[in-house]
Design an enzyme around this catalytic site. Structure first.
Site, PDB file in Angstrom:
ATOM      1  CB  THR A   1      35.598  34.720  54.952  1.00 36.42           C
ATOM      2  OG1 THR A   1      36.599  35.693  54.686  1.00 36.42           O
ATOM      3  CG2 THR A   1      35.393  34.619  56.444  1.00 36.42           C
TER       4      THR A   1
ATOM      5  CB  SER B   1      36.568  36.757  46.712  1.00 38.33           C
ATOM      6  OG  SER B   1      36.210  37.845  47.514  1.00 38.33           O
TER       7      SER B   1
ATOM      8  CB  THR C   1      32.236  39.103  51.711  1.00 33.55           C
ATOM      9  OG1 THR C   1      33.467  39.427  52.366  1.00 33.55           O
ATOM     10  CG2 THR C   1      31.481  38.063  52.520  1.00 33.55           C
ATOM     11  CG  ASP C   2      37.151  41.099  50.422  1.00 34.61           C
ATOM     12  OD1 ASP C   2      36.377  41.567  51.273  1.00 34.61           O
ATOM     13  OD2 ASP C   2      38.310  40.741  50.684  1.00 34.61           O
TER      14      ASP C   2
HETATM   15  N1  ASP Z   1      38.831  38.368  51.871  1.00 35.54           N
HETATM   16  C1  ASP Z   1      37.722  37.446  52.005  1.00 35.54           C
HETATM   17  C2  ASP Z   1      37.265  37.065  50.603  1.00 35.54           C
HETATM   18  O1  ASP Z   1      36.674  37.878  49.963  1.00 35.54           O
HETATM   19  C3  ASP Z   1      36.631  38.106  52.748  1.00 35.54           C
HETATM   20  C4  ASP Z   1      35.385  37.290  52.938  1.00 35.54           C
HETATM   21  O2  ASP Z   1      35.123  36.310  52.287  1.00 35.54           O
HETATM   22  O3  ASP Z   1      34.591  37.722  53.810  1.00 35.54           O
HETATM   23  O4  ASP Z   1      37.516  35.974  50.170  1.00 35.54           O
END
Ligand code: ASP
Length: 318
Positions: free
Chosen positions: A18, A68, A101-102
């Site tokens: 993200t 991610s 973050t995932d």
């Molecule tokens: N779906 C995104 C990822 O993990 C979520 C994020 O980065 O906050 O790439």
């Protein structure tokens, strides 16, 4: 690439997420596309970036560009090798990695398990895309750089929302809030404040891993280790199916202090008798399985199910 005359270098590796996300709508914080903007553009567009890293030479590299949730072993292999090669350079102070973050906690724990270096490897991320009205990525990236430049920093850590977490303890605990991470009972290692790092701990005793990224087998041959959950009605059929499928390891996300239903336990013991390595972790978000003497299935030594899976997978590699 930004060059200064300094002999100290920071390597910034982009993997997507993200933090590199984009939406045409500035008020869209959930339907954006992750992993759209390259790492050097992201960093260069931060106001004050140049002065923040004054005195350091920077090198940027795009190792991957993924959401991610789709992180995979081929990228892990490539990332770990890049980290290992850069960190061995005497002029490299440390490494910053941008990541979604995932699954950042899994990547952080994996790197911590295959990078035997005391130099800092700092992962960071964002909960809002770069196109948001008020994105959190720029500050997180500056904070990660503050940590890597700090003399006390060492080993693999995750920085988000001004908090520095150890790779072993960090967990994503919120799907939307900017401060989406927690280190559970261990608490944070440090906080970033106005470009400075305030440590919560004294000297950090880093336990370096035995394994080295450069000696990992090719990711296509990494052992298959899955996670199964004990929950109401868990009957173990999924374990039997996985064994038929040829898995080599299983982590059980157990209820409470490592408990599983009788039916699931019977399937797990059958799997073990056929050579599958099984480890128990707890599905509780705090604490750890308190070892029971003579337990039939070893516990994860405090690791969460997803990190126990990484540890088991590595332990099964030649
Ligand atoms: N779906 C995104 C990822 O993990 C979520 C994020 O980065 O906050 O790439």
């Amino acid at each position: 690439m930004i060059d200064t005359n300094s002999s100290r270098k920071i390597v910034v590796l982009g993997t997507g997420g993200t933090i590199a996300g984009y939406s045409a709508l500035v008020n869209d914080n959930i339907s954006y596309d992750a992993a759209q903007i390259d790492i050097e553009t992201l960093a260069r567009n931060i106001q004050g970036f140049k002065s923040h890293v004054e005195g350091f030479k920077l090198a940027f590299e795009q190792v991957a560009q993924v959401d991610s949730k789709d992180m995979d072993f081929a990228i892990w292999e490539a990332l770990a090798r890049r980290v290992a090669l850069h960190i061995a350079e005497p002029d490299v102070q440390g490494i910053v990695i941008t990541h979604g973050t995932d699954t950042i906690e899994e990547t952080a724990y994996f790197l911590r398990s295959v990078v035997p270096s005391v130099k800092p490897v700092v992962l960071t991320c964002a909960m809002r895309p770069a196109s948001a009205l008020s994105p959190d990525g720029p500050q997180n990236l500056l904070d990660a750089l503050s940590v890597v430049m700090d003399d006390k920093a060492c080993g693999v850590v995750v920085v988000c929302a001004g908090v520095v977490h150890a790779a072993e303890h960090v967990q994503k605990i919120h799907p939307y809030r900017l401060d989406a991470f927690n280190s559970g009972e261990a608490g944070p290692l440090a906080w970033t404040e106005e470009g400075r790092v305030r440590w919560s701990v004294g000297p950090i005793a880093l336990a370096l891993p035995d394994r080295d990224a450069l000696s990992l087998p090719e990711s296509g041959s990494w052992p298959q280790v899955e996670i199964v959950l004990n929950c109401v009605g868990a009957n173990g059929k999924v374990v039997d199916a996985l064994v038929t499928h040829g898995i080599q390891g299983l982590v059980v996300a157990c209820t409470g202090n490592g408990t599983v239903s009788d039916a699931l336990m019977a399937s797990l013991l059958r799997a073990m008798s056929q050579g599958v390595k099984v480890v128990r972790a707890t599905r509780c978000s705090l604490g750890r399985v308190v070892s029971i003497p003579d337990a039939l299935i070893p516990d994860s030594q405090g690791l969460s199910p997803v990190k126990a899976r990484v540890a088991l997978m590595l332990s099964l590699m030649p």
